[in-house]
Write a protein that holds these residues in place. Structure first.
Motif, PDB file in Angstrom:
ATOM      1  N   UNK A 103      53.896   7.110 -15.667  1.00  0.00           N
ATOM      2  CA  UNK A 103      53.618   5.970 -16.545  1.00  0.00           C
ATOM      3  C   UNK A 103      53.993   6.305 -17.972  1.00  0.00           C
ATOM      4  N   UNK A 104      55.258   6.327 -18.267  1.00  0.00           N
ATOM      5  CA  UNK A 104      55.633   6.623 -19.655  1.00  0.00           C
ATOM      6  C   UNK A 104      56.818   5.794 -20.089  1.00  0.00           C
ATOM      7  N   UNK A 105      56.805   5.362 -21.338  1.00  0.00           N
ATOM      8  CA  UNK A 105      57.964   4.695 -21.896  1.00  0.00           C
ATOM      9  C   UNK A 105      57.787   3.201 -22.040  1.00  0.00           C
ATOM     10  N   UNK A 147      41.802  15.518 -23.572  1.00  0.00           N
ATOM     11  CA  UNK A 147      42.499  15.045 -24.778  1.00  0.00           C
ATOM     12  C   UNK A 147      43.033  16.254 -25.546  1.00  0.00           C
ATOM     13  N   UNK A 148      44.357  16.476 -25.414  1.00  0.00           N
ATOM     14  CA  UNK A 148      44.957  17.639 -26.080  1.00  0.00           C
ATOM     15  C   UNK A 148      46.226  17.218 -26.817  1.00  0.00           C
ATOM     16  N   UNK A 149      46.991  18.224 -27.255  1.00  0.00           N
ATOM     17  CA  UNK A 149      48.219  17.928 -27.991  1.00  0.00           C
ATOM     18  C   UNK A 149      49.318  17.393 -27.085  1.00  0.00           C
ATOM     19  N   UNK A 176      44.061   3.224 -18.952  1.00  0.00           N
ATOM     20  CA  UNK A 176      45.249   3.860 -19.532  1.00  0.00           C
ATOM     21  C   UNK A 176      45.183   3.744 -21.049  1.00  0.00           C
ATOM     22  N   UNK A 177      45.876   4.642 -21.714  1.00  0.00           N
ATOM     23  CA  UNK A 177      45.798   4.720 -23.175  1.00  0.00           C
ATOM     24  C   UNK A 177      47.183   4.568 -23.795  1.00  0.00           C
ATOM     25  N   UNK A 204      47.891   8.397 -20.946  1.00  0.00           N
ATOM     26  CA  UNK A 204      48.587   7.740 -22.051  1.00  0.00           C
ATOM     27  C   UNK A 204      49.976   7.332 -21.581  1.00  0.00           C
ATOM     28  N   UNK A 205      50.408   6.173 -22.052  1.00  0.00           N
ATOM     29  CA  UNK A 205      51.749   5.732 -21.658  1.00  0.00           C
ATOM     30  C   UNK A 205      52.772   6.142 -22.710  1.00  0.00           C
ATOM     31  N   UNK A 206      52.312   6.759 -23.806  1.00  0.00           N
ATOM     32  CA  UNK A 206      53.269   7.230 -24.826  1.00  0.00           C
ATOM     33  C   UNK A 206      52.775   8.544 -25.430  1.00  0.00           C
ATOM     34  N   UNK A 207      52.207   8.517 -26.638  1.00  0.00           N
ATOM     35  CA  UNK A 207      51.797   9.769 -27.295  1.00  0.00           C
ATOM     36  C   UNK A 207      50.468  10.278 -26.740  1.00  0.00           C
TER      37      UNK A 207
END
Ligand code: KG4
Ligand code: ZN
Length: 357
Positions: free
Chosen positions: A350-352, A142-144, A215-216, A164-167
């Protein structure tokens, strides 16, 4: 007694210029001899985030002094170094290029091997510094820039269980802080403010909590914080919002980590169940204690790197260098900087907004 390897690690992927020398003790446990980190927080503060060109310039101005200090502080001589390991990705290409070029040039001038390191692999192996942790283990990073659960099966062997699928979580902390008027990077301040507020004051959403495995997602949480932040005025309300945010994050991580435990157990034939948390957000004491309690409930051994090794540092880069040195996994001097370099290359992107579970 055979000579123990002495590895120089260099890190410049984002806004920390760092260098470290590590070796091993007689029992084969890694020992950090020096760990120099120069943060650029002051350079980027007024812009509310990292400005790549300014970051690269600052790396260039400082890299030689930082490496020199790491060598001086280690009590060892430059010609005793056995290999130079630099972060090659992922990260900002203009920043990566500084530490990568410096490391290659130094390795060439010393006539020693050069090792290109994945920054995320550095975080993944950071708990091995000063400990005797063996594979496999479950990692929550878990980082920036990243938030993922990984089944760490060996050096270079990673299976992503969730992402994470976004931020990223650190990004969600920093954005929440910004909405509450705190300077970048505000994550650590949110933790302090949260201690003064009522965690049950505001009800915040937990996106994809009941679906998508481990997933987060944090974008919806940030939007909810934005709506409330627009309406509140007093310090008390700000503390309450910080506390409610902190509590919601803990609840999300609790539920998702439990799911990750199950998946990890299904994928491995385990004698011991080990859980590692790394990355800048792993410095958050409340998240730590919640996860320690979860480990007790689920019979997991928890291993957290010391707080100073949770954020970006070069000791973790040297740690990967040490493991690769032992199996003679070296790189050529034409190794490129790699801005996008996932640990599990087979995992799907997995993004967006298109992601459906
Ligand atoms: O691993 P890191 O140093 O850099 C990246 O590779 O991203 O992580 C930095 C992130 C930032 O978003 C920062 O706000 C967050 O870690 N962070 C924290 C805490 N300390 C650092 N977030 C919440 N609570 C903290 N105590
Ligand atoms: Zn990092």
């Amino acid at each position: 007694m055979s000579k123990k390897p002495l590895i120089l690690g260099i890190e410049s992927s984002c806004d920390e210029t760092a260098a470290s020398l590590i070796t091993e003790n007689d029992k084969g446990i890694p020992v950090v001899l020096s760990n120099i980190i120069s943060s650029q927080v002051d350079v980027h503060k007024e812009f509310g985030g990292v400005v790549p060109e300014l970051a690269a310039r600052s790396h260039m101005e400082k890299i030689d002094q930082i490496v020199k200090k790491a060598i001086d502080d280690s009590g060892r001589k430059i010609d005793e170094i056995d290999a130079v390991a630099s972060t090659a990705g992922p990260g900002l290409i203009v920043c990566l290029s500084v530490g990568l070029s410096f490391g290659k040039a130094l390795a060439a001038s010393l006539n020693k091997p050069f090792i290109a390191v994945n920054h995320l692999e550095g975080h993944a192996l950071s708990p091995k510094l000063n400990s005797s942790l063996n594979y496999p283990y479950l990692l929550l990073l878990i980082s920036g820039g990243h938030s993922q659960f990984l089944n760490v099966q060996g050096l270079g062997k990673y299976k992503r269980l969730g992402t994470t699928i976004d931020d990223a979580l650190g990004e969600a902390f920093d954005k929440t802080a910004k909405l509450l008027g705190i300077e970048f990077p505000g994550g650590p301040q949110i933790e302090i403010m949260a201690n003064k507020g009522d965690p049950n004051k505001f009800h915040l959403p937990k996106p994809i909590i009941g679906k998508g495995g481990c997933n987060l997602s944090f974008a919806g949480l940030k939007t909810a914080v934005l709506k409330i932040a627009k309406k509140i005025q007093t310090d008390k309300e700000k503390f309450d919002l910080a506390a409610s945010f902190q509590k919601t994050v803990e609840e999300i991580l609790y539920k998702k980590t439990k799911i990750a435990f199950n998946q990890f157990e299904e994928q491995n034939n385990l004698r011991e169940k080990k859980f590692v948390v790394a990355g800048g957000v792993a410095a958050n004491k409340k998240i730590r204690s919640m996860l320690i309690n979860l480990c007790k409930e689920e019979n997991y051994q928890n291993i957290f790197p010391p707080v100073e090794l949770c954020g970006d540092n070069a000791a973790m880069i040297a740690m990967v260098g040490l493991e690769k040195f032992k199996i003679k996994k070296f790189n050529n001097l034409d190794h490129p900087a790699i801005p996008r370099w996932p640990l599990d290359e087979k995992a799907s992107f997995l993004k967006g907004a298109g992601v459906k579970f």
